[in-house]
Write an enzyme that holds these catalytic residues in place. Structure first.
Site, PDB file in Angstrom:
ATOM      1  N   SER A 125      12.868  32.669  13.316  1.00  0.00           N
ATOM      2  CA  SER A 125      12.166  32.105  12.279  1.00  0.00           C
ATOM      3  C   SER A 125      12.406  33.840  11.000  1.00  0.00           C
ATOM      4  O   SER A 125      11.938  34.909  12.313  1.00  0.00           O
ATOM      5  CB  SER A 125      11.029  31.644  12.731  1.00  0.00           C
ATOM      6  OG  SER A 125      10.309  31.804  12.258  1.00  0.00           O
ATOM      7  N   TYR A 150       3.966  31.967  19.758  1.00  0.00           N
ATOM      8  CA  TYR A 150       4.904  31.393  19.988  1.00  0.00           C
ATOM      9  C   TYR A 150       5.684  32.066  18.492  1.00  0.00           C
ATOM     10  O   TYR A 150       7.083  31.939  19.191  1.00  0.00           O
ATOM     11  CB  TYR A 150       4.984  29.611  18.520  1.00  0.00           C
ATOM     12  CG  TYR A 150       5.794  30.030  17.565  1.00  0.00           C
ATOM     13  CD1 TYR A 150       6.696  28.908  17.985  1.00  0.00           C
ATOM     14  CD2 TYR A 150       5.938  30.293  16.194  1.00  0.00           C
ATOM     15  CE1 TYR A 150       8.038  29.087  17.011  1.00  0.00           C
ATOM     16  CE2 TYR A 150       6.819  30.318  15.171  1.00  0.00           C
ATOM     17  CZ  TYR A 150       7.621  29.687  15.352  1.00  0.00           C
ATOM     18  OH  TYR A 150       8.897  29.226  14.794  1.00  0.00           O
ATOM     19  N   LYS A 154       9.888  33.874  19.577  1.00  0.00           N
ATOM     20  CA  LYS A 154      11.247  34.494  18.931  1.00  0.00           C
ATOM     21  C   LYS A 154      11.288  35.770  19.103  1.00  0.00           C
ATOM     22  O   LYS A 154      12.599  35.973  19.134  1.00  0.00           O
ATOM     23  CB  LYS A 154      11.051  34.068  17.359  1.00  0.00           C
ATOM     24  CG  LYS A 154      10.346  32.552  17.108  1.00  0.00           C
ATOM     25  CD  LYS A 154      11.776  31.100  17.357  1.00  0.00           C
ATOM     26  CE  LYS A 154      11.589  30.007  17.988  1.00  0.00           C
ATOM     27  NZ  LYS A 154      12.764  29.284  18.266  1.00  0.00           N
TER      28      LYS A 154
HETATM   29  C1  UD1 Z   1       4.641  28.473   9.800  1.00  0.00           C
HETATM   30  C2  UD1 Z   1       4.721  29.084  11.189  1.00  0.00           C
HETATM   31  C3  UD1 Z   1       6.749  30.202  11.701  1.00  0.00           C
HETATM   32  C4  UD1 Z   1       7.075  28.473  12.389  1.00  0.00           C
HETATM   33  C5  UD1 Z   1       6.432  27.448  10.552  1.00  0.00           C
HETATM   34  C6  UD1 Z   1       6.993  25.720  11.545  1.00  0.00           C
HETATM   35  C7  UD1 Z   1       3.383  31.333  11.072  1.00  0.00           C
HETATM   36  C8  UD1 Z   1       2.880  32.795   9.918  1.00  0.00           C
HETATM   37  N1  UD1 Z   1       4.533  30.291  10.353  1.00  0.00           N
HETATM   38  O1  UD1 Z   1       5.187  28.762   8.939  1.00  0.00           O
HETATM   39  O2  UD1 Z   1       6.883  30.626  12.299  1.00  0.00           O
HETATM   40  O3  UD1 Z   1       8.703  28.926  12.204  1.00  0.00           O
HETATM   41  O4  UD1 Z   1       5.344  27.374  11.066  1.00  0.00           O
HETATM   42  O5  UD1 Z   1       6.800  25.637  12.085  1.00  0.00           O
HETATM   43  O6  UD1 Z   1       3.132  31.246  11.276  1.00  0.00           O
HETATM   44  N2  UD1 Z   1      -0.599  24.296   3.940  1.00  0.00           N
HETATM   45  C9  UD1 Z   1      -1.192  23.822   3.143  1.00  0.00           C
HETATM   46  N3  UD1 Z   1      -2.001  22.566   3.602  1.00  0.00           N
HETATM   47  C10 UD1 Z   1      -1.542  22.143   5.075  1.00  0.00           C
HETATM   48  C11 UD1 Z   1       0.276  22.831   5.672  1.00  0.00           C
HETATM   49  C12 UD1 Z   1       0.008  23.886   5.026  1.00  0.00           C
HETATM   50  O7  UD1 Z   1      -1.895  24.683   2.420  1.00  0.00           O
HETATM   51  O8  UD1 Z   1      -2.054  21.721   5.819  1.00  0.00           O
HETATM   52  C13 UD1 Z   1       0.302  25.507   3.676  1.00  0.00           C
HETATM   53  C14 UD1 Z   1      -0.355  27.208   4.416  1.00  0.00           C
HETATM   54  O9  UD1 Z   1      -1.282  27.854   4.061  1.00  0.00           O
HETATM   55  C15 UD1 Z   1       1.348  27.649   3.852  1.00  0.00           C
HETATM   56  C16 UD1 Z   1       2.330  26.520   3.394  1.00  0.00           C
HETATM   57  O10 UD1 Z   1       1.160  25.648   3.173  1.00  0.00           O
HETATM   58  O11 UD1 Z   1       0.856  27.940   2.911  1.00  0.00           O
HETATM   59  C17 UD1 Z   1       3.012  26.468   4.423  1.00  0.00           C
HETATM   60  O12 UD1 Z   1       2.946  25.967   5.715  1.00  0.00           O
HETATM   61  P1  UD1 Z   1       3.435  25.609   6.512  1.00  0.00           P
HETATM   62  O13 UD1 Z   1       4.547  24.343   6.381  1.00  0.00           O
HETATM   63  O14 UD1 Z   1       2.807  25.049   8.366  1.00  0.00           O
HETATM   64  O15 UD1 Z   1       4.583  27.243   7.727  1.00  0.00           O
HETATM   65  P2  UD1 Z   1       4.558  28.075   7.414  1.00  0.00           P
HETATM   66  O16 UD1 Z   1       2.366  28.719   7.987  1.00  0.00           O
HETATM   67  O17 UD1 Z   1       4.877  28.776   5.969  1.00  0.00           O
END
Ligand code: UD1
Length: 342
Positions: A125, A150, A154
């Site tokens: 990742s 997690y 990795k």
């Molecule tokens: C996270 C993990 C990554 C993992 C991936 C898939 C970290 C830093 N990152 O990525 O290692 O491979 O999940 O499981 O641990 N968001 C919202 N509202 C929500 C959900 C998400 O605003 O309800 C935003 C988050 O703040 C972020 C973006 O959407 O800015 C992407 O979030 P997400 O899909 O959870 O992925 P990552 O955090 O990038």
């Protein structure tokens, strides 16, 4: 054509990879304990490729079962290892579950395959880069201290694999560092099946649009980015699946870079969370109900990948854009509404 073991092959990325392996002429063999996936995905895969893939249900943490599988399946010559626990929040609550599942399964597999030539592709990742010092981030960027168990699994798994490849003649290994996988197969027959409340952005968006959730809460809009929202490199899951086929092909040919290598798998484009929401609205024709809430602890502000190395050396490049990602994710959510899979 060669037989490839796909661990976690009924899961989200695994199921798409099984389809792409079949399309490329390989015979995928799935091992999964169904801890975070449904047996019905085998029927869904069959609807796409016309045959039900060979399936074995057991936990890779059980070393006896792994050894028995290896003995009974002597014609496997490649492994794509997806099977792992992957919820960031849960890993903070229950780190031992993550260290147990993700390491015992990996080490059992490697030990069981010590005696034969094996091409091994690992699911890593972009989380290994933490908040990168420069963007787009390339593979030479330093690995930063992990912010969750997690993420730590990795990083440590990458170290285990590099040391293993260097120590034992029979292993050739590639770790793929995924950015943010989204979307679904164009048939809308397979896609992401989150258990419970989704933690990731895209399933939360599609479940809100279809009415399963009231609203999406966006975690902060006051970041130092183009529009204040976090920025991610969203990658279509079918492109990601094809990157695994490309990795197996490179290993079969003999990777000139050596026995262990890592590649970024993204598009190279950074989209903000707001841009992703707008793209979803455009592709689906739905207005999304969202509110901006507080930041989520541990979130990376901005990350997108330099894909020069994967383009040149893996001979792989993402073909599908943000519209296809959103459109296919929405079609899959609508399919699930009509055809629930539990
Ligand atoms: C996270 C993990 C990554 C993992 C991936 C898939 C970290 C830093 N990152 O990525 O290692 O491979 O999940 O499981 O641990 N968001 C919202 N509202 C929500 C959900 C998400 O605003 O309800 C935003 C988050 O703040 C972020 C973006 O959407 O800015 C992407 O979030 P997400 O899909 O959870 O992925 P990552 O955090 O990038």
């Amino acid at each position: 054509m060669s037989k490839i073991l796909v661990t976690g092959g009924t899961g989200y990325i695994g199921s798409h990879t099984v389809v792409e392996l079949h399309n490329a002429g390989y015979t995928p063999v799935i091992v999964d304990n169904l801890s975070n996936s449904s047996i019905k995905m085998l029927d869904q895969i069959e609807k796409i490729i016309g045959i039900k893939p060979e399936f074995h249900q057991f936990d890779l943490c059980d070393d006896t079962k792994v050894l028995e599988f290896v003995k009974n399946n002597p014609d496997i010559n490649g492994i794509i290892h997806f099977a792992a626990s992957k919820a960031v929040g849960e890993s903070v609550q229950n780190p031992l579950k993550y260290y147990h599942n993700n390491f015992f399964s990996l080490i059992n597999l490697l030990e069981a395959y010590r005696e034969k030539p094996i091409n091994f592709v690992f699911s890593s990742s972009c989380t290994v880069y933490g908040e990168p010092d420069y963007l787009p981030v390339d593979e030479a960027a330093p690995v930063k201290k992990a912010t969750s168990p997690y993420g730590n699994t990795k990083q440590i798994a990458e170290e285990i694999l590099e040391e293993t490849a260097n120590a034992y003649d029979n292993f050739n290994i590639i770790a793929l560092r995924y950015f943010n996988p989204v979307g679904a197969h164009e048939s809308a027959l397979i896609g992401e099946l989150p258990l419970g409340v989704p933690q990731n952005l895209l399933p939360f968006i599609t479940q809100t649009a279809i009415g399963k959730r009231d609203k999406l809460t966006v975690f902060g809009n006051d970041f130092d980015t183009k529009d204040g929202f976090c920025v991610r490199d969203f990658i279509h899951v079918v492109d990601l699946a094809k990157a695994h086929v490309a990795a197996i092909k490179l290993l079969e040919k003999g990777n000139p870079k050596g026995k262990y290598d890592v590649f970024n798998v993204g598009t190279g484009n950074g989209y903000s969370v707001l841009e992703a929401i707008k793209a979803f609205e455009e592709a689906s024709g739905q207005k999304l109900n969202y509110v901006v809430g507080p930041r989520r602890e541990g979130d990376i502000v901005k990350v997108y990948g330099d894909v020069t190395k994967s383009t040149n050396e893996l001979n792989w490049k993402a073909q599908l854009g943000i519209f296809e990602m959103m459109d296919s994710a929405w079609k899959w959510e609508k399919y699930l509404q009509e055809n629930p899979i539990d």
